[in-house]
Design a protein around this motif. Structure first.
Motif, PDB file in Angstrom:
ATOM      1  N   UNK A 102      45.960  14.761  26.318  1.00 26.72           N
ATOM      2  CA  UNK A 102      44.372  15.002  26.549  1.00 26.72           C
ATOM      3  C   UNK A 102      43.588  14.282  25.415  1.00 26.72           C
ATOM      4  N   UNK A 103      42.319  14.143  25.605  1.00 28.93           N
ATOM      5  CA  UNK A 103      41.350  13.616  24.753  1.00 28.93           C
ATOM      6  C   UNK A 103      40.940  14.622  24.029  1.00 28.93           C
ATOM      7  N   UNK A 104      40.522  14.207  22.949  1.00 26.69           N
ATOM      8  CA  UNK A 104      39.819  15.394  21.871  1.00 26.69           C
ATOM      9  C   UNK A 104      38.626  14.653  21.062  1.00 26.69           C
ATOM     10  N   UNK A 105      37.577  15.510  20.745  1.00 30.97           N
ATOM     11  CA  UNK A 105      36.777  15.317  19.864  1.00 30.97           C
ATOM     12  C   UNK A 105      37.150  15.336  18.616  1.00 30.97           C
ATOM     13  N   UNK A 106      36.393  14.481  17.743  1.00 31.33           N
ATOM     14  CA  UNK A 106      37.099  14.317  16.243  1.00 31.33           C
ATOM     15  C   UNK A 106      36.931  15.642  15.616  1.00 31.33           C
ATOM     16  N   UNK A 107      35.803  16.594  15.717  1.00 32.67           N
ATOM     17  CA  UNK A 107      35.752  17.746  15.112  1.00 32.67           C
ATOM     18  C   UNK A 107      36.625  18.654  15.604  1.00 32.67           C
ATOM     19  N   UNK A 108      37.263  18.652  16.777  1.00 30.17           N
ATOM     20  CA  UNK A 108      38.244  19.545  17.158  1.00 30.17           C
ATOM     21  C   UNK A 108      39.715  18.905  17.485  1.00 30.17           C
ATOM     22  N   UNK A 109      39.996  17.982  16.817  1.00 34.31           N
ATOM     23  CA  UNK A 109      41.298  17.100  16.987  1.00 34.31           C
ATOM     24  C   UNK A 109      42.166  17.714  16.434  1.00 34.31           C
ATOM     25  N   UNK A 110      42.672  18.992  16.536  1.00 35.39           N
ATOM     26  CA  UNK A 110      44.036  19.711  16.312  1.00 35.39           C
ATOM     27  C   UNK A 110      45.166  19.355  17.401  1.00 35.39           C
ATOM     28  N   UNK A 111      46.151  18.999  16.704  1.00 37.12           N
ATOM     29  CA  UNK A 111      47.251  18.746  17.781  1.00 37.12           C
ATOM     30  C   UNK A 111      47.676  20.015  18.604  1.00 37.12           C
ATOM     31  N   UNK A 112      48.042  19.707  20.038  1.00 36.86           N
ATOM     32  CA  UNK A 112      48.427  21.196  20.868  1.00 36.86           C
ATOM     33  C   UNK A 112      49.871  20.615  21.352  1.00 36.86           C
ATOM     34  N   UNK A 113      49.981  21.407  22.588  1.00 29.25           N
ATOM     35  CA  UNK A 113      51.315  20.931  23.069  1.00 29.25           C
ATOM     36  C   UNK A 113      51.309  19.949  23.811  1.00 29.25           C
ATOM     37  N   UNK A 114      50.286  19.096  24.157  1.00 27.83           N
ATOM     38  CA  UNK A 114      50.322  18.031  24.770  1.00 27.83           C
ATOM     39  C   UNK A 114      50.440  16.880  23.884  1.00 27.83           C
ATOM     40  N   UNK A 115      50.645  17.116  22.363  1.00 35.47           N
ATOM     41  CA  UNK A 115      50.631  15.988  21.629  1.00 35.47           C
ATOM     42  C   UNK A 115      52.100  16.069  21.030  1.00 35.47           C
ATOM     43  N   UNK A 116      52.520  15.059  20.477  1.00 39.30           N
ATOM     44  CA  UNK A 116      53.739  14.676  20.068  1.00 39.30           C
ATOM     45  C   UNK A 116      53.755  13.516  18.957  1.00 39.30           C
ATOM     46  N   UNK A 117      54.541  13.620  17.895  1.00 42.72           N
ATOM     47  CA  UNK A 117      54.671  12.566  17.051  1.00 42.72           C
ATOM     48  C   UNK A 117      55.859  11.597  17.411  1.00 42.72           C
ATOM     49  N   UNK A 118      55.851  10.486  17.364  1.00 41.79           N
ATOM     50  CA  UNK A 118      56.762   9.690  17.710  1.00 41.79           C
ATOM     51  C   UNK A 118      56.684   8.035  17.147  1.00 41.79           C
ATOM     52  N   UNK A 119      57.654   7.393  17.010  1.00 43.45           N
ATOM     53  CA  UNK A 119      57.630   5.860  16.635  1.00 43.45           C
ATOM     54  C   UNK A 119      57.012   5.248  17.955  1.00 43.45           C
ATOM     55  N   UNK A 120      55.941   4.020  17.590  1.00 41.34           N
ATOM     56  CA  UNK A 120      55.254   3.275  18.598  1.00 41.34           C
ATOM     57  C   UNK A 120      55.628   2.033  17.946  1.00 41.34           C
ATOM     58  N   UNK A 121      55.888   0.944  18.943  1.00 42.06           N
ATOM     59  CA  UNK A 121      55.706  -0.397  18.717  1.00 42.06           C
ATOM     60  C   UNK A 121      54.466  -1.014  18.855  1.00 42.06           C
ATOM     61  N   UNK A 122      53.837  -1.737  17.713  1.00 40.53           N
ATOM     62  CA  UNK A 122      52.541  -2.263  17.991  1.00 40.53           C
ATOM     63  C   UNK A 122      52.808  -3.987  18.216  1.00 40.53           C
ATOM     64  N   UNK A 123      52.291  -4.391  19.370  1.00 40.95           N
ATOM     65  CA  UNK A 123      52.637  -5.785  19.748  1.00 40.95           C
ATOM     66  C   UNK A 123      51.832  -6.607  18.858  1.00 40.95           C
ATOM     67  N   UNK A 124      52.227  -7.499  18.297  1.00 44.51           N
ATOM     68  CA  UNK A 124      51.671  -8.783  17.521  1.00 44.51           C
ATOM     69  C   UNK A 124      51.636  -9.989  18.362  1.00 44.51           C
ATOM     70  N   UNK A 125      52.548  -9.835  19.700  1.00 42.35           N
ATOM     71  CA  UNK A 125      52.566 -10.923  20.528  1.00 42.35           C
ATOM     72  C   UNK A 125      52.957 -10.598  21.666  1.00 42.35           C
ATOM     73  N   UNK A 126      52.125 -10.981  22.724  1.00 41.81           N
ATOM     74  CA  UNK A 126      52.331 -10.787  24.030  1.00 41.81           C
ATOM     75  C   UNK A 126      52.383 -11.810  25.017  1.00 41.81           C
ATOM     76  N   UNK A 127      53.324 -12.251  25.796  1.00 44.23           N
ATOM     77  CA  UNK A 127      53.315 -13.358  26.563  1.00 44.23           C
ATOM     78  C   UNK A 127      52.209 -13.420  27.849  1.00 44.23           C
ATOM     79  N   UNK A 128      51.510 -14.449  28.043  1.00 41.77           N
ATOM     80  CA  UNK A 128      50.386 -14.404  29.105  1.00 41.77           C
ATOM     81  C   UNK A 128      51.011 -13.773  30.476  1.00 41.77           C
ATOM     82  N   UNK A 129      52.163 -14.109  30.752  1.00 39.46           N
ATOM     83  CA  UNK A 129      52.640 -13.665  31.979  1.00 39.46           C
ATOM     84  C   UNK A 129      53.855 -12.574  31.666  1.00 39.46           C
TER      85      UNK A 129
END
Length: 440
Positions: free
Chosen positions: A149-176
């Motif tokens: 779910x989306x949240x406004x910054x002033x009410x941005x407490x994590x809820x049951x729809x939130x989870x902490x996990x590891x994410x891969x940040x793509x520094x390269x992505x092929x065109x195809x």
């Protein structure tokens, strides 16, 4: 998807040192977070003529707190990691999509491939290469908070729809294929053993940390563009079911795929000998837009599913022309039965015989040949979009099983009250497609 056959392969770790989201209630009062999916058509062109369309379905997720960064992702049961473009990627492909900036998040933590914190002044970062169908992604790691779910910054407490996990940040992505599609990244929903580490597994982390009463998610594909497809977390959406769910156990869950033992495959009453020894498998894959079949039997299946159309019409949508039933027999008495509307290629093929000066219109199936691989083996079928559109599917994480039920499909143009808004990109024209022409 045809061009995005979704099975992620981790090649190597290189040590380089407000769309509407609906909350429903189940009988057990467990909320279901339901995300509407946008849809994109991408034309497949042969000899300067559109012969078919690849499709992709994707919805919104939110990374970081208190200020969230929103991305569109394919929810893919055939992979187990989340990647999004990095703010440090400046290629044409990355710039076409939303990019993630860690300095805008109060919950981001740069990590190495072991999950250990990386110092801010580090000049070298671990990276990973991911093969994704015809493309590839290279990226670094961050531990971050994901919310459905989306949240406004002033009410941005994590809820049951939130989870902490590891994410891969793509520094390269092929065109195809990433330059072609509108979605920003992919959120893998494969079983935790498919991930390089359990902390990469979104639903594994959510099930473990959030005390979900229903450790499952459900997937609905709409056959019309006026009503969105959707994915539900924390249970399935019973409103989409025309028949009760029938459950089949996951076969060899240690492999990480939503894989089912396939007892037999038959077309028009003819059984394929390939599965007579009982060692075929079928993988339910929300990231594939076609039915996949082992290359060794694909030609025979095409032959059995081809139909001659009488009277040589100028135009026809082959999905409306009758054809034999294709039945996948699973364990626990579950049968997946597909007809011409599901497996047919919309565009027919007109065969011109130069010797006899005659022609014949043929309707064909749309199948994705699956090559023999070390992981899936030589007898793997993929239940992609054609099967998942006819059947609502529920993925039971705790009991390691998949439920299949005939889905309730809206009529063309129907927009029931309360349906969330969504976007359709590149929709094809409504008129029947003109057959392609082949000379023999």
């Amino acid at each position: 998807m045809a061009a995005l056959t979704s099975m992620f392969t981790l090649i190597s770790v290189l040590n380089l040192a407000t769309t509407q989201v609906t909350a429903l209630a189940t009988p057990s009062s467990q909320p279901i977070v339901t995300i509407p999916l946008d849809k994109q058509y991408v034309p497949v062109v042969r000899n300067e003529k559109i012969v078919s369309y690849k499709t992709a379905y994707f919805g919104k997720i939110n990374l970081g707190l208190p200020r969230q960064q929103t991305f569109t992702v394919v929810f893919d049961t055939g992979s187990a990691h989340l990647f999004v473009p990095s703010g440090n990627c400046h290629t044409e492909t990355c710039l076409r999509h939303r990019r993630y900036f860690s300095n805008q998040s109060g919950t981001a933590l740069a990590i190495d491939h072991h999950g250990n914190e990386v110092k801010k002044n580090a000049t070298r970062r671990d990276q990973v290469n991911i093969a994704f169908g015809t493309g590839e992604v290279t990226g670094e790691f961050v531990r971050e908070t994901l919310c459905l779910n989306s949240r406004q910054p002033e009410t941005a407490a994590p809820g049951q729809d939130c989870v902490e996990l590891r994410v891969i940040l793509a520094s390269q992505m092929t065109k195809e294929p990433f330059n072609t599609f509108e979605f920003d990244g992919v959120l893998g929903l494969g079983l935790a053993s498919l991930a390089v580490d359990p902390e990469f597994s979104f639903f594994g982390q959510m099930s473990k940390l959030n005390n979900l009463k229903e450790q499952s998610f459900g997937y609905f594909l709409s056959k019309v563009d006026s009503v969105p497809s959707e994915i539900s977390f924390g249970g399935h959406d019973a409103r989409r079911l025309a028949t009760p769910l029938q459950w089949a156990p996951v076969h060899r869950p240690e492999m990480g795929y939503w894989q089912l033992k396939l007892l037999s495959v038959s077309i028009g009453g003819e059984r394929l000998p390939l599965c007579d020894e009982g060692d075929c498998v079928a993988i339910a894959d929300t990231g594939t837009s076609l039915l996949g079949a082992p290359r060794t039997v694909a030609q025979r299946m095409h032959w059995l599913l081809a139909r001659k159309v009488p009277h040589n019409p100028d135009e026809i949508d082959c999905r409306t022309f009758p054809g034999p039933e294709m039945i996948f027999e699973l364990e626990a008495g579950v049968n997946i039965t597909l007809g011409a509307p599901e497996y047919s290629r919309a565009t027919g093929m007109r065969v011109l015989n130069n010797k006899t000066n005659s022609s014949q219109l043929i309707c064909r199936a749309s199948l994705l040949p699956v090559d023999d691989g070390e992981v899936l083996g030589p007898k793997a079928f993929i239940l992609g979009e054609p099967a998942l559109r006819k059947y609502y599917t529920a993925y039971d994480w705790k009991r390691q099983r998949i439920g299949f039920g005939i889905s309730i499909q809206p009529e063309e143009g129907e927009v029931p009250e309360g349906e969330p808004r969504h976007t359709v990109y590149g929709a094809p024209p409504n008129e029947p497609p003109t057959p392609t022409v082949v000379q023999v």
